[in-house]
Every structure is written in structure tokens, then in C-alpha cells.
Enzyme design. Structure first.
Site, short mmCIF file in Angstrom:
data_model
loop_
_atom_site.label_atom_id
_atom_site.label_comp_id
_atom_site.label_asym_id
_atom_site.label_seq_id
_atom_site.Cartn_x
_atom_site.Cartn_y
_atom_site.Cartn_z
N TYR A 4 26.80 51.35 37.63
CA TYR A 4 27.64 50.17 37.37
C TYR A 4 29.06 50.43 37.85
CZ TYR A 4 30.46 46.87 34.59
OH TYR A 4 31.37 45.92 34.19
N SER B 106 35.95 46.15 37.36
CA SER B 106 35.94 46.78 36.04
C SER B 106 36.79 48.04 36.08
CB SER B 106 34.51 47.16 35.65
OG SER B 106 34.53 47.95 34.47
#
Ligand code: NAP
Length: 252
Positions: free
Chosen positions: A157, A143
């Protein structure tokens, strides 16, 4: 000759579902892994079958070793493994680090990081020439959060995805002369149900005017990059991390 098989973790929805549909062509079997949404996984399988491909939906939590072993057993039953897309991943509710419980952190790192390691381990055990395999490709889904850090939202995350970047480089070098290429994509803001699962269903609408291209990306746009990295067209690409972020990953 046994059929080539590709496992896509989290293949029931979003980016993973798009990858399954694009990779699911005649002559290749796709193992569509999902956590709980059987109906969505069955729909992906039906779409692949409609196009003449073969696919099997396999439930399994990538954070559970027994489930990962069963997932790879299903691939062994279907043919010989040639690829893994390590796509399953989760976010959580927006929190600062000073609010995060150990339960939250354990879930986040178990699914996003340990799950990817367990799947990569099983894939290497089957595909590496060191273990008698014929080679293959792994694509990890990271990501842009690994660069941005996601402050005030989910630093956990972002950190799990930072570790995916590092794992991609290290594993790629470990197996570079064993017939396996390992790469990653680093998506930016992509229009999927992930944001709702983190408690911000309108996150795409909130952010799009601030994005360089003034829009979020689609699951298909990320899947196209993954499909290329999985393909022989990318035969000299390994240890690379491809930003698919519409410019977000390079914002100052
Ligand atoms: P999504 O729409 O929320 O879909 C998530 C998929 O992962 C579903 O198929 C889900 O299965 C599966 N899954 C969740 N937990 C799992 C577990 N423990 N074991 C196995 N499967 C599990 O997410 P997405 O947006 O497509 O995200 C896919 C990947 O892209 C993730 O790694 C995410 O971090 C990454 N990413 C997304 C964005 C974005 O903006 N969307 C940006 C950067 C990176 P069920 O259907 O059964 O629940």
C-alpha cells in the site's frame, strides 16, 4: 453553456464522500463514483441535491478500464469535465512482504495506482488545451504511508502511494502549460472505515496516543485541503503534495 462536472472516485464513503458534499454546490455536477456500496453513494447524491447541487452516482471499479471509460462517459453526458479527485483506494490485511501473494499485489497496484493513472488519462484527454479542452484540476489522494513505508502492515500500500507522489509530480509538469494543475494530498491517520477494511477496526484508537496531535484526522479535514487544491484559490499551485497528517508525516 454546459455544466462544469467534477468526478470523485470512491465518493461514496470516507474522504471521498466529504469531498463530494463540499464540492456539490449549485452550478456544478458531481459524479459520485463507488465500487459496491450503492446505498452510501445514493445518500451522498441526496445530500448534494438537498443543497441545490446536481450529482449522479456511478458504479465502477477504477481498476477496470471499461468501468473508467463508462465513468467518464457519464461525466460527458452531464456537462464538461473541469476536475478529477483521484481518491479511490484500498488497503489489505496486515502482512509482511515475504507473505504477500501475487493476487494481493495485483489488486493493490491495480486499484491504487493503475486506477489513478486510467482516470488521470481520461481527465487529461478531456481537459487539456492540447486536446481542445479548457483546462481543469486533478487532485490525487496519496498517503503519509509513502514516507513511512508501513513495515509489517502494508508495504505494498505504502509503495502504491509512493508511486502516486511520483505520478503527481510527473503529470503536473507534463500538463503544466495545458491548463491543468495536478496536486496531491498525503493524509495521515484519518478516522474512516478504511482501517476496518484492512482488518484493524480499532486502528485509530490504537494509534491516537502516539500521534503528534493525540488524535486522528477527520475526513472533512482532508476534504478541505482537497477542495482548496481543486479551487481557483490554488491557481499557482501545481506538482505539490500537501501533507494533511497532523504532523505524522514529519515524525523522524
Ligand atoms: P474508505 O472510507 O474505505 O472509502 C473508500 C472509498 O473508495 C469508498 O467510496 C469505496 O467505494 C471506494 N472504492 C474502493 N475500491 C474502489 C474501486 N476499486 N473503484 C472505485 N472505488 C473504490 O477510505 P478513505 O479512508 O476515505 O480513503 C480514501 C483515500 O484516502 C484512499 O485513497 C486512501 O488510501 C487514502 N488515505 C486514507 C487514510 C486513512 O487513514 N483513512 C490515510 C491516508 C490515505 P464503496 O463505498 O462502494 O466500497
Amino acid at each position: 453553456m454546459s455544466e462544469p462536472v467534477v468526478i470523485v472516485t470512491g465518493g461514496s464513503r470516507g474522504i471521498g464522500a466529504s469531498v463530494c458534499r463540499k464540492l456539490g454546490v449549485p452550478g456544478r455536477t458531481i459524479i459520485v463514483n463507488y465500487a459496491g456500496n450503492k446505498a452510501a453513494a445514493d445518500e451522498v447524491v441526496a445530500d448534494i441535491q438537498k443543497n441545490g447541487g446536481k450529482a449522479v452516482a456511478v458504479q465502477g471499479d477504477v481498476a477496470r478500464e471499461a468501468d473508467v471509460l463508462a465513468l467518464f462517459h457519464a461525466a460527458d453526458e452531464a456537462g464538461h469535465l473541469v476536475g478529477l479527485v483521484n481518491n479511490a483506494g484500498v488497503v489489505d490485511m496486515s502482512q509482511r512482504v515475504d507473505e504477500m501473494s501475487v493476487e494481493r499485489l495485483t489488486r493493490m497496484f491495480s486499484i491504487n495506482l493503475i486506477g489513478s493513472f486510467l482516470c488521470a488519462r481520461e481527465a487529461v484527454r478531456r481537459m487539456s488545451t492540447r486536446h481542445g479542452g479548457k483546462g481543469g484540476a486533478i487532485v490525487n489522494v496519496g498517503s503519509a504511508a509513502s514516507k513511512i513505508g508501513s513495515p509489517g502492515q502494508y508495504v505494498d500500500y505504502a509503495a502504491s502511494k509512493g508511486a502516486i507522489d511520483t505520478m503527481t509530480v510527473g503529470l503536473a509538469l507534463e500538463v503544466a502549460d495545458e491548463g491543468i494543475r495536478v496536486n496531491a494530498v498525503r493524509p495521515g491517520i484519518i478516522d474512516t472505515e478504511l482501517h476496518a477494511s484492512g482488518g484493524i477496526p480499532d486502528r485509530v484508537a490504537q494509534l491516537q496516543s502516539k500521534l503528534p496531535m493525540k488524535r486522528a484526522g477527520t475526513a472533512d479535514e482532508v476534504a478541505d485541503a482537497i477542495v482548496w487544491l481543486m479551487s481557483d484559490q490554488a491557481s499557482y499551485t501545481t506538482g505539490d503534495i500537501l501533507d494533511v497528517s497532523g504532523g505524522r508525516a514529519i515524525l523522524p
